[in-house]
Design a protein around this motif. Structure first.
Motif, mmCIF file in Angstrom:
data_model
loop_
_atom_site.group_PDB
_atom_site.id
_atom_site.type_symbol
_atom_site.label_atom_id
_atom_site.label_comp_id
_atom_site.label_asym_id
_atom_site.label_seq_id
_atom_site.Cartn_x
_atom_site.Cartn_y
_atom_site.Cartn_z
ATOM 1 N N ARG A 27 -42.518 -41.736 -76.341
ATOM 2 C CA ARG A 27 -41.460 -41.255 -75.307
ATOM 3 C C ARG A 27 -42.051 -39.979 -74.613
ATOM 4 O O ARG A 27 -41.561 -39.615 -73.354
ATOM 5 C CB ARG A 27 -39.978 -41.817 -75.686
ATOM 6 C CG ARG A 27 -39.675 -42.928 -75.760
ATOM 7 C CD ARG A 27 -38.272 -43.182 -76.396
ATOM 8 N NE ARG A 27 -37.384 -42.405 -75.469
ATOM 9 C CZ ARG A 27 -36.392 -41.495 -75.763
ATOM 10 N NH1 ARG A 27 -36.456 -41.044 -77.017
ATOM 11 N NH2 ARG A 27 -35.471 -41.376 -74.860
ATOM 12 N N ALA A 28 -42.256 -39.068 -75.550
ATOM 13 C CA ALA A 28 -42.571 -37.595 -74.923
ATOM 14 C C ALA A 28 -43.335 -37.774 -73.706
ATOM 15 O O ALA A 28 -43.208 -36.646 -72.955
ATOM 16 C CB ALA A 28 -43.078 -36.798 -76.181
ATOM 17 N N ALA A 49 -39.119 -44.703 -79.971
ATOM 18 C CA ALA A 49 -38.091 -45.766 -79.613
ATOM 19 C C ALA A 49 -38.534 -45.875 -78.130
ATOM 20 O O ALA A 49 -39.491 -45.004 -77.591
ATOM 21 C CB ALA A 49 -36.655 -45.091 -79.637
ATOM 22 N N ASP A 50 -37.998 -47.029 -77.423
ATOM 23 C CA ASP A 50 -38.281 -47.281 -76.177
ATOM 24 C C ASP A 50 -36.995 -47.279 -75.351
ATOM 25 O O ASP A 50 -35.939 -47.902 -75.793
ATOM 26 C CB ASP A 50 -38.697 -48.618 -75.806
ATOM 27 C CG ASP A 50 -40.132 -48.778 -76.276
ATOM 28 O OD1 ASP A 50 -41.083 -48.087 -76.205
ATOM 29 O OD2 ASP A 50 -40.576 -49.827 -77.122
ATOM 30 N N ASP A 51 -37.016 -46.487 -74.143
ATOM 31 C CA ASP A 51 -35.678 -46.639 -73.295
ATOM 32 C C ASP A 51 -35.365 -47.954 -72.751
ATOM 33 O O ASP A 51 -36.304 -48.805 -72.267
ATOM 34 C CB ASP A 51 -35.967 -45.461 -72.089
ATOM 35 C CG ASP A 51 -35.900 -44.115 -72.403
ATOM 36 O OD1 ASP A 51 -34.905 -43.528 -72.799
ATOM 37 O OD2 ASP A 51 -36.999 -43.604 -72.744
ATOM 38 N N LYS A 108 -34.303 -48.810 -77.754
ATOM 39 C CA LYS A 108 -34.442 -49.956 -78.619
ATOM 40 C C LYS A 108 -35.494 -49.205 -79.672
ATOM 41 O O LYS A 108 -36.600 -48.832 -79.319
ATOM 42 C CB LYS A 108 -35.238 -51.040 -77.762
ATOM 43 C CG LYS A 108 -35.477 -52.229 -78.693
ATOM 44 C CD LYS A 108 -36.420 -53.164 -78.015
ATOM 45 C CE LYS A 108 -36.596 -54.633 -79.068
ATOM 46 N NZ LYS A 108 -37.645 -53.882 -80.147
ATOM 47 N N LEU A 109 -35.073 -49.117 -80.761
ATOM 48 C CA LEU A 109 -35.662 -48.378 -81.837
ATOM 49 C C LEU A 109 -36.811 -49.105 -82.465
ATOM 50 O O LEU A 109 -36.675 -50.271 -82.629
ATOM 51 C CB LEU A 109 -34.714 -47.848 -82.716
ATOM 52 C CG LEU A 109 -33.917 -46.526 -82.619
ATOM 53 C CD1 LEU A 109 -33.147 -46.618 -81.592
ATOM 54 C CD2 LEU A 109 -33.282 -45.929 -83.801
ATOM 55 N N GLY A 127 -30.439 -49.756 -85.425
ATOM 56 C CA GLY A 127 -31.738 -49.952 -86.082
ATOM 57 C C GLY A 127 -32.202 -48.443 -86.542
ATOM 58 O O GLY A 127 -33.180 -48.404 -86.991
ATOM 59 N N ALA A 128 -31.465 -47.492 -86.260
ATOM 60 C CA ALA A 128 -31.906 -46.077 -86.546
ATOM 61 C C ALA A 128 -31.846 -46.012 -87.925
ATOM 62 O O ALA A 128 -30.607 -46.317 -88.711
ATOM 63 C CB ALA A 128 -30.961 -44.916 -85.889
ATOM 64 N N LEU A 129 -32.618 -45.275 -88.492
ATOM 65 C CA LEU A 129 -32.930 -45.352 -90.145
ATOM 66 C C LEU A 129 -32.145 -44.150 -90.892
ATOM 67 O O LEU A 129 -31.913 -42.940 -90.273
ATOM 68 C CB LEU A 129 -34.464 -45.182 -90.511
ATOM 69 C CG LEU A 129 -35.481 -46.311 -90.042
ATOM 70 C CD1 LEU A 129 -36.856 -45.924 -90.330
ATOM 71 C CD2 LEU A 129 -34.881 -47.274 -90.594
ATOM 72 N N ALA A 130 -31.536 -44.446 -91.902
ATOM 73 C CA ALA A 130 -30.809 -43.452 -92.636
ATOM 74 C C ALA A 130 -32.009 -42.570 -93.553
ATOM 75 O O ALA A 130 -32.665 -43.381 -94.242
ATOM 76 C CB ALA A 130 -29.685 -44.066 -93.649
#
Length: 328
Positions: free
Chosen positions: A47-48, A124-126, A247-248, A264-267
């Motif tokens: 994404r960068a 991730a995707d926007d 969308k991770l 879906g973000a990881l801990a």
């Protein structure tokens, strides 16, 4: 970039890095300088790449684009002869002594790579806004996605935030209280039943809420200048932000049972270890603040812990087995 087929994967790597964004490239730099044996697999879709100019990257006072950040990081890493393969990791599974990954290279050849530890920096995707005749508005730079990165440059301007629900309202309030008193929340036809507290927040910050879907638009250069709604109204803005979320790309970790939140973000812990032993995560795929400098910090922390644990046995090995492998 090298092809995975050209690398020597007969012995397990100390680490496999999945993803060549700011976090993955920082981790690779650290591991290269630790003289560890690793491979970075990069699909080339960070994404960068879509950051037009960021002014909150330390030491780049005049701003720097996302593409330039990545190019500089890759050039820096190349000084150490690090292995970077263009391709995708299509599957990741636990194996004796660590992990096994299926790496799909540029020519469509899938090869298994084994590594004692894995760092996911997949990002991730926007979620793109549904604007008429304008697919990929974020990727084209017509709609921005990070007011933390470049909201300062938009201060005092007419700003629209595309979003709905708590996330959309939250970002509209953030922009209004930080950068501009002329903020409109565009829900693109999505209903928003505001409760008394939310209506008070809208009133307090002078936010206009437009519920109608957008039926047409005009562009000028690198920005959208006019939005026409289904009711026939025209709205003119100088800057548009999307607050539709992400969308991770956390599927590889979720398949292994890694703990995550509803998005879906990881801990991860203080060493950027996930709840799957031997699996680390960095950057946008991790729960928390989604920023380039944060991703770089994640990469540095994870790589240092991987280095420090290299002589320790993995969960599948008896004490001492990994010491021999890492020192081989």
């Amino acid at each position: 970039m090298s092809d995975p087929r050209s690398a020597d994967f007969d012995a397990p790597l100390d680490c496999l890095i999945v993803g060549g964004g700011p976090g993955g490239l920082t981790a690779a730099l650290y591991l290269a300088r630790f003289e560890r044996r690793f491979l970075l697999v990069d699909a080339g879709d960070s994404r960068a790449n879509w950051i037009p100019t960021s002014h909150n990257i330390p030491v780049f006072a005049d701003g720097i684009s996302g593409q330039e950040i990545l190019a500089r990081q890759r050039a820096h890493l190349a000084r150490y002869g690090a292995q970077v393969a263009r391709g995708s990791v299509t599957a990741l599974r636990k194996a004796e002594g660590g992990f096994a990954a299926d790496v799909d290279g540029r020519r469509g050849v899938v090869r298994e790579v084994r590594a004692r530890r894995v760092l996911l920096a997949t990002g991730a995707d926007d979620v793109e806004p549904d604007l008429p005749d304008l697919p990929d508005a974020v990727r084209q730079g017509l709609v921005r996605y990070c007011p933390i990165c470049d909201g300062y440059e938009a201060r005092g301007k007419r700003i629209a935030v595309i979003g709905h629900g708590d996330r959309g309202l939250g970002e509209a309030v953030f922009v209004a209280r930080t950068y501009s008193r002329d903020v409109t929340l565009l829900t693109l036809g999505q209903g928003m039943d505001l409760d008394a507290g939310e209506r008070e927040r809208v009133r307090e910050h002078g936010i206009q809420v437009v519920h109608d879907p957008v039926s047409g638009l005009d562009t000028e250069g690198d920005r959208i200048t006019v939005l026409r709604t289904a009711s026939g109204e025209e709205h003119r803005f100088e800057v548009l932000y999307s607050a539709l979320g992400l969308k991770l790309r956390s599927e590889l970790a979720l398949a292994l049972g890694a703990e995550h939140d509803g998005t879906g973000a990881l801990a991860v812990d203080e060493h950027n270890r996930t709840t799957v032993p031997g699996l680390y995560a960095a950057g946008g795929v991790v729960r928390g603040l989604d920023q380039v400098v944060v991703a770089m910090g994640h990469g540095a922390i994870a790589a240092t812990d991987i280095h420090n644990r290299c002589e320790l046995p993995t969960e599948e090995e008896v004490d001492g087995a990994e010491r021999r492998a890492c020192n081989a």
